[in-house]
Design a protein around this motif. Sequence first.
Motif, PDB file in Angstrom:
ATOM      1  N   PRO A  46      -5.216  -4.171  -5.162  1.00 56.55           N
ATOM      2  CA  PRO A  46      -5.500  -2.731  -5.137  1.00 56.55           C
ATOM      3  C   PRO A  46      -4.367  -1.914  -4.508  1.00 56.55           C
ATOM      4  CG  PRO A  46      -7.303  -3.993  -4.163  1.00 56.55           C
ATOM      5  CD  PRO A  46      -6.176  -4.946  -4.356  1.00 56.55           C
ATOM      6  N   SER A  47      -4.353  -0.623  -4.828  1.00 53.46           N
ATOM      7  CA  SER A  47      -3.381   0.303  -4.238  1.00 53.46           C
ATOM      8  C   SER A  47      -3.815   1.730  -4.501  1.00 53.46           C
ATOM      9  CB  SER A  47      -2.001   0.079  -4.860  1.00 53.46           C
ATOM     10  OG  SER A  47      -1.128   1.129  -4.518  1.00 53.46           O
ATOM     11  N   LEU A  48      -3.619   2.607  -3.534  1.00 47.71           N
ATOM     12  CA  LEU A  48      -3.741   4.052  -3.744  1.00 47.71           C
ATOM     13  C   LEU A  48      -2.347   4.698  -3.667  1.00 47.71           C
ATOM     14  CD1 LEU A  48      -5.433   6.694  -4.008  1.00 47.71           C
ATOM     15  CD2 LEU A  48      -5.521   6.738  -1.517  1.00 47.71           C
ATOM     16  N   ARG A  49      -1.718   4.585  -2.484  1.00 47.17           N
ATOM     17  CA  ARG A  49      -0.435   5.252  -2.236  1.00 47.17           C
ATOM     18  C   ARG A  49       0.692   4.732  -3.113  1.00 47.17           C
ATOM     19  NH1 ARG A  49      -3.691   5.812   1.655  1.00 47.17           N
ATOM     20  NH2 ARG A  49      -4.164   3.666   1.166  1.00 47.17           N
ATOM     21  N   THR A  50       0.851   3.410  -3.166  1.00 46.94           N
ATOM     22  CA  THR A  50       2.004   2.848  -3.879  1.00 46.94           C
ATOM     23  C   THR A  50       1.938   3.200  -5.352  1.00 46.94           C
ATOM     24  OG1 THR A  50       2.019   1.078  -2.260  1.00 46.94           O
ATOM     25  CG2 THR A  50       3.265   0.709  -4.278  1.00 46.94           C
ATOM     26  N   ARG A  51       0.750   3.081  -5.912  1.00 40.86           N
ATOM     27  CA  ARG A  51       0.546   3.398  -7.332  1.00 40.86           C
ATOM     28  C   ARG A  51       0.874   4.871  -7.611  1.00 40.86           C
ATOM     29  NH1 ARG A  51      -3.741   1.097 -10.861  1.00 40.86           N
ATOM     30  NH2 ARG A  51      -3.843  -0.296  -9.103  1.00 40.86           N
ATOM     31  N   LEU A 109       6.278  -4.474  -9.049  1.00 39.97           N
ATOM     32  CA  LEU A 109       5.245  -5.519  -8.934  1.00 39.97           C
ATOM     33  C   LEU A 109       4.629  -5.508  -7.549  1.00 39.97           C
ATOM     34  CD1 LEU A 109       3.818  -8.159  -9.970  1.00 39.97           C
ATOM     35  CD2 LEU A 109       5.801  -9.408  -9.038  1.00 39.97           C
ATOM     36  N   ARG A 110       3.296  -5.565  -7.497  1.00 39.28           N
ATOM     37  CA  ARG A 110       2.574  -5.809  -6.240  1.00 39.28           C
ATOM     38  C   ARG A 110       1.870  -7.152  -6.330  1.00 39.28           C
ATOM     39  NH1 ARG A 110      -1.157  -2.095  -2.402  1.00 39.28           N
ATOM     40  NH2 ARG A 110       0.949  -1.563  -1.765  1.00 39.28           N
ATOM     41  N   SER A 111       2.147  -8.027  -5.376  1.00 37.63           N
ATOM     42  CA  SER A 111       1.481  -9.340  -5.332  1.00 37.63           C
ATOM     43  C   SER A 111       1.314  -9.764  -3.880  1.00 37.63           C
ATOM     44  CB  SER A 111       2.320 -10.372  -6.093  1.00 37.63           C
ATOM     45  OG  SER A 111       1.764 -11.642  -5.946  1.00 37.63           O
ATOM     46  N   LEU A 146       6.877  -8.826   2.325  1.00 41.47           N
ATOM     47  CA  LEU A 146       7.601  -7.568   2.601  1.00 41.47           C
ATOM     48  C   LEU A 146       7.012  -6.384   1.840  1.00 41.47           C
ATOM     49  CD1 LEU A 146      11.278  -8.926   2.440  1.00 41.47           C
ATOM     50  CD2 LEU A 146      10.056  -8.220   4.516  1.00 41.47           C
ATOM     51  N   HIS A 147       7.203  -5.172   2.399  1.00 45.45           N
ATOM     52  CA  HIS A 147       6.767  -3.939   1.729  1.00 45.45           C
ATOM     53  C   HIS A 147       7.881  -2.899   1.893  1.00 45.45           C
ATOM     54  CE1 HIS A 147       4.339  -1.005  -0.104  1.00 45.45           C
ATOM     55  NE2 HIS A 147       3.313  -0.951   0.720  1.00 45.45           N
ATOM     56  N   PRO A 148       8.994  -3.075   1.154  1.00 45.94           N
ATOM     57  CA  PRO A 148      10.184  -2.261   1.437  1.00 45.94           C
ATOM     58  C   PRO A 148      10.036  -0.776   1.131  1.00 45.94           C
ATOM     59  CG  PRO A 148      10.533  -3.661  -0.494  1.00 45.94           C
ATOM     60  CD  PRO A 148       9.251  -4.104   0.131  1.00 45.94           C
ATOM     61  N   CYS A 274       0.653   2.773   8.081  1.00 43.76           N
ATOM     62  CA  CYS A 274       0.979   2.795   6.641  1.00 43.76           C
ATOM     63  C   CYS A 274      -0.204   3.204   5.770  1.00 43.76           C
ATOM     64  CB  CYS A 274       1.487   1.427   6.214  1.00 43.76           C
ATOM     65  SG  CYS A 274       0.257   0.116   6.398  1.00 43.76           S
ATOM     66  N   LEU A 275      -1.424   3.100   6.301  1.00 42.00           N
ATOM     67  CA  LEU A 275      -2.666   3.339   5.560  1.00 42.00           C
ATOM     68  C   LEU A 275      -2.884   2.275   4.465  1.00 42.00           C
ATOM     69  CD1 LEU A 275      -2.667   7.236   5.158  1.00 42.00           C
ATOM     70  CD2 LEU A 275      -3.744   5.867   6.964  1.00 42.00           C
ATOM     71  N   PRO A 276      -4.106   1.937   4.106  1.00 43.91           N
ATOM     72  CA  PRO A 276      -5.336   2.504   4.640  1.00 43.91           C
ATOM     73  C   PRO A 276      -5.604   2.023   6.075  1.00 43.91           C
ATOM     74  CG  PRO A 276      -5.853   0.670   3.170  1.00 43.91           C
ATOM     75  CD  PRO A 276      -4.368   0.876   3.089  1.00 43.91           C
TER      76      PRO A 276
HETATM   77  N1   CP Z   1       0.516   1.796   2.323  1.00 41.51           N
HETATM   78  C1   CP Z   1       0.237   1.348   1.082  1.00 41.51           C
HETATM   79  O1   CP Z   1       0.997   0.568   0.496  1.00 41.51           O
HETATM   80  O2   CP Z   1      -0.908   1.832   0.547  1.00 41.51           O
HETATM   81  P1   CP Z   1      -1.605   1.281  -0.771  1.00 41.51           P
HETATM   82  O3   CP Z   1      -2.004  -0.147  -0.488  1.00 41.51           O
HETATM   83  O4   CP Z   1      -2.788   2.193  -1.005  1.00 41.51           O
HETATM   84  O5   CP Z   1      -0.619   1.335  -1.899  1.00 41.51           O
END
Ligand code: CP
Length: 318
Positions: A46-51, A109-111, A146-148, A274-276
């Motif tokens: 899942p993702s809100l911000r990154t997407r 890509l998010r994994s 990592l989350h660059p 970074c949220l959530p």
């Molecule tokens: N901070 C962050 O990456 O948020 P999401 O998981 O909602 O994308």
Amino acid sequence: MRNFISVQNVPDIVALLNKAIHIKQNPSEYSVIGKGKTIGLLFMNPSLRTRMSTQRAAYNLGMNVMTVNLDKDSWQLEFGDGAVMNGSTSEHIKEAAGVISQYCDIVGLRSFPGLIDREKDYNEEIFNAFLANLSVPLISLESATLHPLQSFADMITIKEHHRSEQRPKVVLTWAPHIKPLPQAVSNSFAEWSIASGAELVIAHPKGYELDEKFTKGASLITHNQSEALQDADFVYVKNWSSYTDYGAMPEVKENWLLNKSKMELTKQAKIMHCLPVRRNVELSDELIDDPSVSLIQQQAGNRVIAAQTILTEILKEL
Ligand code: CP
């Protein structure tokens, strides 16, 4: 820049931060650099911000965007070399990545990690399989370790809000949580803070030591939150599960929830996350809701600028 997986892909972090500030002040400057190009955003989690921020950044550059929830909308991928695919997996990464490369000029890509097999997660097996089989650039939307894009947005936020000529004192402090979370945001924040020249102090309970590969260069790593908070300019709050007892949540008896009275130890520091965020578990309402203290919304806003800056760096070399 070809791929954006970690701070190691950034040749000059100062120049990149300056470019981000310039883009924020001149949002239309690169509005056609991505015309006719397509980015594919692939999410296994899942993702809100990154997407939303990466989509918005791509639109700001004139790009087309295709988003796929690989975990729900597509065939289950096989990553094993020589696998006999008579089980639950339906498509091999070798075919899938080849196909995706024909539709997209850049892939994001998010994994997330499984948090069971540390070697598998820390070898970034999923990301490396995509890298090996894609013929187009790859951007990390958060990997196992990592989350660059988050960290780059965090560095932009610190640069904008630091009011002294001296380097900022930045504290990464562990926070409680109800379930085991990856170490990715914390690993990444540590390596970006060190690379950008901040004085980094890390505070966590016993059993929550991070991989030294990412924390090497920190000024102090302590189990004493009060000691860490002394004279801080920025306090980054984040939970992570154990790296040493991989994925576990060793018991913590002390109270690590940050509140206003603990913040009195700091130099009127700003709070970052970074949220959530789980309110009143990770971080108290009184800090989240105080706009004179919290930079949380500014960080999220800078996710667009971070993505836009990285995309321009990759697009100019396509
Ligand atoms: N901070 C962050 O990456 O948020 P999401 O998981 O909602 O994308």
